[in-house]
Write a protein that holds these residues in place. Structure first.
Motif, PDB file in Angstrom:
ATOM      1  N   TYR A 108       0.849  -1.362   0.032  1.00  0.00           N
ATOM      2  CA  TYR A 108      -0.013  -0.083  -0.091  1.00  0.00           C
ATOM      3  C   TYR A 108       0.766   1.174   0.006  1.00  0.00           C
ATOM      4  O   TYR A 108       0.666   2.319  -0.766  1.00  0.00           O
ATOM      5  CB  TYR A 108      -0.716   0.055   1.120  1.00  0.00           C
ATOM      6  CG  TYR A 108      -1.607   1.223   1.493  1.00  0.00           C
ATOM      7  CD1 TYR A 108      -3.063   1.491   0.706  1.00  0.00           C
ATOM      8  CD2 TYR A 108      -1.318   2.121   2.558  1.00  0.00           C
ATOM      9  CE1 TYR A 108      -3.504   2.662   0.907  1.00  0.00           C
ATOM     10  CE2 TYR A 108      -2.268   3.446   2.553  1.00  0.00           C
ATOM     11  CZ  TYR A 108      -3.207   3.557   1.957  1.00  0.00           C
ATOM     12  OH  TYR A 108      -4.188   4.547   2.072  1.00  0.00           O
ATOM     13  N   ALA A 111       2.229   1.969  -3.370  1.00  0.00           N
ATOM     14  CA  ALA A 111       1.297   2.247  -4.547  1.00  0.00           C
ATOM     15  C   ALA A 111       1.053   3.767  -4.125  1.00  0.00           C
ATOM     16  O   ALA A 111       0.969   4.603  -4.898  1.00  0.00           O
ATOM     17  CB  ALA A 111       0.031   1.361  -4.302  1.00  0.00           C
ATOM     18  N   GLN A 114       4.113   6.079  -5.192  1.00  0.00           N
ATOM     19  CA  GLN A 114       4.155   6.030  -6.418  1.00  0.00           C
ATOM     20  C   GLN A 114       2.974   6.770  -7.386  1.00  0.00           C
ATOM     21  O   GLN A 114       3.054   6.923  -8.497  1.00  0.00           O
ATOM     22  CB  GLN A 114       4.332   4.750  -7.239  1.00  0.00           C
ATOM     23  CG  GLN A 114       5.483   3.933  -6.595  1.00  0.00           C
ATOM     24  CD  GLN A 114       5.404   2.477  -6.978  1.00  0.00           C
ATOM     25  OE1 GLN A 114       4.467   1.895  -7.435  1.00  0.00           O
ATOM     26  NE2 GLN A 114       6.419   1.774  -6.162  1.00  0.00           N
ATOM     27  N   ALA A 116      -0.055   5.885  -7.622  1.00  0.00           N
ATOM     28  CA  ALA A 116      -0.880   4.999  -8.304  1.00  0.00           C
ATOM     29  C   ALA A 116      -2.232   5.282  -8.224  1.00  0.00           C
ATOM     30  O   ALA A 116      -2.491   5.781  -7.153  1.00  0.00           O
ATOM     31  CB  ALA A 116      -0.676   3.385  -8.038  1.00  0.00           C
ATOM     32  N   ARG A 117      -3.078   4.782  -9.220  1.00  0.00           N
ATOM     33  CA  ARG A 117      -4.688   5.203  -8.960  1.00  0.00           C
ATOM     34  C   ARG A 117      -5.105   3.910  -8.086  1.00  0.00           C
ATOM     35  O   ARG A 117      -4.978   2.788  -8.525  1.00  0.00           O
ATOM     36  CB  ARG A 117      -5.335   5.164 -10.517  1.00  0.00           C
ATOM     37  CG  ARG A 117      -6.358   6.415 -10.478  1.00  0.00           C
ATOM     38  CD  ARG A 117      -6.925   6.303 -11.825  1.00  0.00           C
ATOM     39  NE  ARG A 117      -8.300   6.867 -11.432  1.00  0.00           N
ATOM     40  CZ  ARG A 117      -8.453   8.306 -11.295  1.00  0.00           C
ATOM     41  NH1 ARG A 117      -7.451   9.152 -11.282  1.00  0.00           N
ATOM     42  NH2 ARG A 117      -9.724   8.487 -10.931  1.00  0.00           N
ATOM     43  N   LEU A 118      -5.634   4.037  -6.997  1.00  0.00           N
ATOM     44  CA  LEU A 118      -6.052   2.814  -6.025  1.00  0.00           C
ATOM     45  C   LEU A 118      -7.736   2.790  -6.586  1.00  0.00           C
ATOM     46  O   LEU A 118      -8.449   3.472  -6.459  1.00  0.00           O
ATOM     47  CB  LEU A 118      -5.864   3.350  -4.601  1.00  0.00           C
ATOM     48  CG  LEU A 118      -4.714   3.197  -3.931  1.00  0.00           C
ATOM     49  CD1 LEU A 118      -4.954   3.409  -2.461  1.00  0.00           C
ATOM     50  CD2 LEU A 118      -4.242   1.794  -4.134  1.00  0.00           C
ATOM     51  N   ARG A 119      -7.818   1.355  -6.573  1.00  0.00           N
ATOM     52  CA  ARG A 119      -9.336   0.904  -6.735  1.00  0.00           C
ATOM     53  C   ARG A 119      -9.580   0.554  -5.232  1.00  0.00           C
ATOM     54  O   ARG A 119      -8.994  -0.260  -4.826  1.00  0.00           O
ATOM     55  CB  ARG A 119      -9.419  -0.221  -7.666  1.00  0.00           C
ATOM     56  CG  ARG A 119      -9.674   0.383  -8.922  1.00  0.00           C
ATOM     57  CD  ARG A 119      -9.802  -1.019 -10.063  1.00  0.00           C
ATOM     58  NE  ARG A 119      -8.828  -2.004  -9.687  1.00  0.00           N
ATOM     59  CZ  ARG A 119      -8.924  -3.285  -9.668  1.00  0.00           C
ATOM     60  NH1 ARG A 119     -10.143  -3.768 -10.401  1.00  0.00           N
ATOM     61  NH2 ARG A 119      -7.990  -4.122  -9.468  1.00  0.00           N
ATOM     62  N   HIS A 138      -5.157   9.567  -5.878  1.00  0.00           N
ATOM     63  CA  HIS A 138      -6.261   9.177  -6.683  1.00  0.00           C
ATOM     64  C   HIS A 138      -6.820   7.799  -6.468  1.00  0.00           C
ATOM     65  O   HIS A 138      -6.225   7.016  -6.353  1.00  0.00           O
ATOM     66  CB  HIS A 138      -5.839   9.549  -8.103  1.00  0.00           C
ATOM     67  CG  HIS A 138      -5.210  10.799  -8.547  1.00  0.00           C
ATOM     68  ND1 HIS A 138      -6.232  12.003  -8.697  1.00  0.00           N
ATOM     69  CD2 HIS A 138      -4.218  11.398  -8.545  1.00  0.00           C
ATOM     70  CE1 HIS A 138      -5.368  12.951  -8.746  1.00  0.00           C
ATOM     71  NE2 HIS A 138      -4.101  12.639  -8.797  1.00  0.00           N
ATOM     72  N   ASP A 158      -8.171  -2.887  -4.997  1.00  0.00           N
ATOM     73  CA  ASP A 158      -6.829  -2.948  -4.180  1.00  0.00           C
ATOM     74  C   ASP A 158      -6.863  -2.851  -2.629  1.00  0.00           C
ATOM     75  O   ASP A 158      -6.218  -3.403  -1.917  1.00  0.00           O
ATOM     76  CB  ASP A 158      -5.972  -1.650  -4.624  1.00  0.00           C
ATOM     77  CG  ASP A 158      -5.811  -1.481  -6.258  1.00  0.00           C
ATOM     78  OD1 ASP A 158      -5.195  -2.800  -6.667  1.00  0.00           O
ATOM     79  OD2 ASP A 158      -5.856  -0.630  -6.917  1.00  0.00           O
TER      80      ASP A 158
END
Ligand code: PRT
Ligand code: MG
Length: 216
Positions: A108, A111, A114, A116-119, A138, A158
């Motif tokens: 986590y 993520a 970086q 990253a776009r988390l779902r 995001h 995620d």
């Protein structure tokens, strides 16, 4: 003329933990919701009745006057928005927290770092949206109505945003809590019009509850 008071509660922990507060107001519920299929329960006070609704529906019932007063988790109140509700007391019952959880093998922190776009799957879209927006992370939010724990295990998401109390449910599903978003307890909510029209009987209940709130 005695004024009728309708109290909205949800079955389960909120009902159980509200009973001692009702006791303090000299109100006994005359039926056990786990044994009866009735949705309207009489009490030892003829002018007071209890209606059983889904936990998430308590704020709506009280807002529109389907009930004069109710007990609702802060989670449900935030998601509802609180319009039309007077919120006089934090009852300090049905305590838990809202947390972010992921699979034990999901990094986590990396993520998030970086960008990253988390779902994120959750029933608490409003709480989740505000929390991740505040962190500048995001997210794509996936609205679910239950069994959130399944989402990371099936690849649907995620992460989840869910209520945690002992942590046993997360553990049983190989999930780990990575952020605590907020502490939750249940609050007394009152319909704003009823507060004026039924001031005396409602004030008696509010005062009795206030004197019986569990400490700590
Ligand atoms: O069950 P239903 O879908 O009808 O509605 P609900 O789940 O919203 O209602 P209910 O009665 O289960 O919960 C009512 C309120 O109790 C919630 O709105 C919270 O304010 C409060 N509360 C306190 C909790 C918990 N603790 C809790 N642990 N609500 C739910 N849980 C669930 C959680 O969602 C997770 O599935 O219990 C599981 C985790 O528990 P632990 O102990 O394993 O961590
Ligand atoms: Mg539940």
């Amino acid at each position: 003329m005695t004024q009728q008071i309708t109290l909205a509660l949800s079955k389960g922990r909120i009902f159980e933990e509200t009973l001692p507060l009702l006791e303090a107001a000299a109100i006994q519920v005359l039926e056990d919701p786990e044994k009866s299929r009735k949705l309207i329960l009489a009490t030892s006070r003829p002018e007071v009745r209890v209606v059983l609704v889904r936990a998430t529906d308590v704020p709506t019932y009280v807002q529109y006057g389907g009930a004069d007063i109710g007990v609702a988790g802060k989670d449900s109140l935030i998601e509802h928005g609180g319009q039309g509700l007077f919120r006089p007391l934090d009852l300090q019952i049905a305590k838990c927290r809202v947390s972010v959880a992921v699979r034990a093998d999901f990094d986590y922190a990396a993520a998030v770092r970086q960008g990253a776009r988390l779902r994120v799957a959750t029933k608490y879209t409003s709480i989740a949206r505000d929390f991740f927006a505040g962190k500048g992370v995001h997210v794509d939010l996936i609205k679910l109505y239950g069994s959130m724990e399944l989402a990371p295990l099936t690849g649907l998401a995620d992460a989840i945003v869910d209520l945690v109390s002992t942590g046993n449910t997360l553990k049983a599903n190989h999930l780990v809590e990575v952020e605590q978003i907020m502490d939750i307890s249940s609050h007394l909510v009152v319909n704003q019009a009823a507060l004026k029209l039924k001031q005396a009987p409602l004030k008696r209940i509010i005062d009795a509850f206030a004197g019986a709130i569990p400490r700590g």
